[in-house]
Design a protein around this motif. Structure first.
Motif, mmCIF file in Angstrom:
data_model
loop_
_atom_site.group_PDB
_atom_site.id
_atom_site.type_symbol
_atom_site.label_atom_id
_atom_site.label_comp_id
_atom_site.label_asym_id
_atom_site.label_seq_id
_atom_site.Cartn_x
_atom_site.Cartn_y
_atom_site.Cartn_z
ATOM 1 N N ASP A 86 0.859 -1.182 0.000
ATOM 2 C CA ASP A 86 0.000 0.000 0.000
ATOM 3 C C ASP A 86 0.897 1.235 0.000
ATOM 4 N N TRP A 87 0.477 2.273 -0.714
ATOM 5 C CA TRP A 87 1.246 3.517 -0.750
ATOM 6 C C TRP A 87 1.010 4.319 0.520
ATOM 7 N N GLN A 88 2.100 4.793 1.132
ATOM 8 C CA GLN A 88 2.031 5.537 2.389
ATOM 9 C C GLN A 88 2.708 6.895 2.238
ATOM 10 N N PRO A 89 2.118 7.931 2.834
ATOM 11 C CA PRO A 89 2.738 9.258 2.770
ATOM 12 C C PRO A 89 3.951 9.325 3.698
ATOM 13 N N PRO A 90 4.853 10.275 3.464
ATOM 14 C CA PRO A 90 6.012 10.409 4.346
ATOM 15 C C PRO A 90 5.634 10.867 5.758
ATOM 16 N N THR A 91 4.469 11.494 5.880
ATOM 17 C CA THR A 91 3.949 11.936 7.177
ATOM 18 C C THR A 91 2.546 11.382 7.335
ATOM 19 N N PRO A 92 2.261 10.715 8.459
ATOM 20 C CA PRO A 92 0.913 10.154 8.628
ATOM 21 C C PRO A 92 -0.171 11.227 8.604
ATOM 22 N N ARG A 93 -1.338 10.850 8.129
ATOM 23 C CA ARG A 93 -2.496 11.738 8.115
ATOM 24 C C ARG A 93 -2.878 12.063 9.556
ATOM 25 N N PRO A 94 -3.241 13.320 9.829
ATOM 26 C CA PRO A 94 -3.638 13.676 11.200
ATOM 27 C C PRO A 94 -4.831 12.839 11.668
ATOM 28 N N ASN A 95 -4.706 12.274 12.832
ATOM 29 C CA ASN A 95 -5.789 11.468 13.415
ATOM 30 C C ASN A 95 -6.433 12.223 14.561
ATOM 31 N N GLY A 96 -7.696 12.035 14.718
ATOM 32 C CA GLY A 96 -8.397 12.598 15.862
ATOM 33 C C GLY A 96 -8.655 14.085 15.786
ATOM 34 N N GLU A 97 -8.210 14.715 14.729
ATOM 35 C CA GLU A 97 -8.458 16.147 14.595
ATOM 36 C C GLU A 97 -9.678 16.352 13.704
ATOM 37 N N ILE A 98 -10.523 17.264 14.104
ATOM 38 C CA ILE A 98 -11.722 17.551 13.319
ATOM 39 C C ILE A 98 -11.299 18.250 12.028
ATOM 40 N N GLY A 99 -11.932 17.887 10.941
ATOM 41 C CA GLY A 99 -11.640 18.524 9.663
ATOM 42 C C GLY A 99 -11.349 17.511 8.584
ATOM 43 N N GLN A 100 -11.331 17.993 7.375
ATOM 44 C CA GLN A 100 -10.999 17.151 6.229
ATOM 45 C C GLN A 100 -9.601 17.536 5.768
ATOM 46 N N TYR A 102 -6.168 16.942 3.130
ATOM 47 C CA TYR A 102 -5.704 16.501 1.823
ATOM 48 C C TYR A 102 -4.183 16.626 1.769
ATOM 49 N N TRP A 103 -3.585 15.785 0.954
ATOM 50 C CA TRP A 103 -2.131 15.775 0.845
ATOM 51 C C TRP A 103 -1.681 16.856 -0.128
ATOM 52 N N ASP A 104 -0.694 17.669 0.286
ATOM 53 C CA ASP A 104 -0.101 18.692 -0.565
ATOM 54 C C ASP A 104 1.315 18.259 -0.909
ATOM 55 N N GLU A 105 1.513 17.859 -2.133
ATOM 56 C CA GLU A 105 2.815 17.329 -2.547
ATOM 57 C C GLU A 105 3.901 18.396 -2.521
ATOM 58 N N ASP A 106 3.548 19.659 -2.795
ATOM 59 C CA ASP A 106 4.557 20.725 -2.798
ATOM 60 C C ASP A 106 5.186 20.932 -1.422
ATOM 61 N N SER A 107 4.354 20.893 -0.384
ATOM 62 C CA SER A 107 4.878 21.107 0.978
ATOM 63 C C SER A 107 5.156 19.790 1.697
ATOM 64 N N LEU A 108 4.811 18.676 1.050
ATOM 65 C CA LEU A 108 4.960 17.345 1.651
ATOM 66 C C LEU A 108 4.284 17.274 3.014
ATOM 67 N N SER A 109 3.056 17.789 3.049
ATOM 68 C CA SER A 109 2.331 17.798 4.318
ATOM 69 C C SER A 109 0.821 17.703 4.059
ATOM 70 N N TRP A 110 0.115 17.400 5.146
ATOM 71 C CA TRP A 110 -1.346 17.379 5.108
ATOM 72 C C TRP A 110 -1.855 18.769 5.390
ATOM 73 N N LEU A 111 -2.815 19.214 4.612
ATOM 74 C CA LEU A 111 -3.445 20.513 4.829
ATOM 75 C C LEU A 111 -4.915 20.319 5.092
ATOM 76 N N GLU A 112 -5.443 21.157 5.948
ATOM 77 C CA GLU A 112 -6.857 21.057 6.258
ATOM 78 C C GLU A 112 -7.652 21.788 5.192
ATOM 79 N N GLN A 113 -8.658 21.106 4.690
ATOM 80 C CA GLN A 113 -9.497 21.709 3.665
ATOM 81 C C GLN A 113 -10.491 22.635 4.336
#
Length: 115
Positions: A86-100, A102-113
């Motif tokens: 399975d493909w995995q991001p370099p940083t795990p998706r935030p868990n337990g935080e309210i919000g949606q 999405y992965w931002d490849e430019d910053s290599l991070s999860w951003l809240e929509q």
């Protein structure tokens, strides 16, 4: 009824078809061999219910013949394949935080929509 994936020379799925049950023979050959010979391509059975070869093959998936699994196309260039194929991001998706998120490849991070 069973599903069969046809592979190109790089083991990339080019087409998936519905065919006869995998327990039947065609002209004395197992179905993968017969379909492969008929089309002149390697043919591998795939399971719509993910019962074999990890997951249902789709066009663009790769067949790993050493591990006998279908692997989905890489999600993002920075993501890596884990031991379960399975493909995995370099940083795990935030868990337990309210919000949606999405992965931002430019910053290599999860951003809240923003809603």
């Amino acid at each position: 009824m069973a599903h069969y994936a046809f592979l190109d020379d790089n083991n990339i799925v080019t087409e998936v078809i519905v065919g006869i049950d995998e327990t039947e023979l065609i002209e004395g050959l197992d179905t993968e061999t017969w379909y492969g010979n008929f089309r002149g391509q390697t043919c591998k059975r795939t399971s719509y219910n993910n019962n074999i070869r990890k997951q249902y093959a789709g066009i663009g998936y790769t067949y790993d013949e050493i591990n006998d699994v279908f692997i989905a196309p890489q999600t993002y260039p920075s993501w890596s394949l884990d031991e379960n194929f399975d493909w995995q991001p370099p940083t795990p998706r935030p868990n337990g935080e309210i919000g949606q998120w999405y992965w931002d490849e430019d910053s290599l991070s999860w951003l809240e929509q923003s809603l």
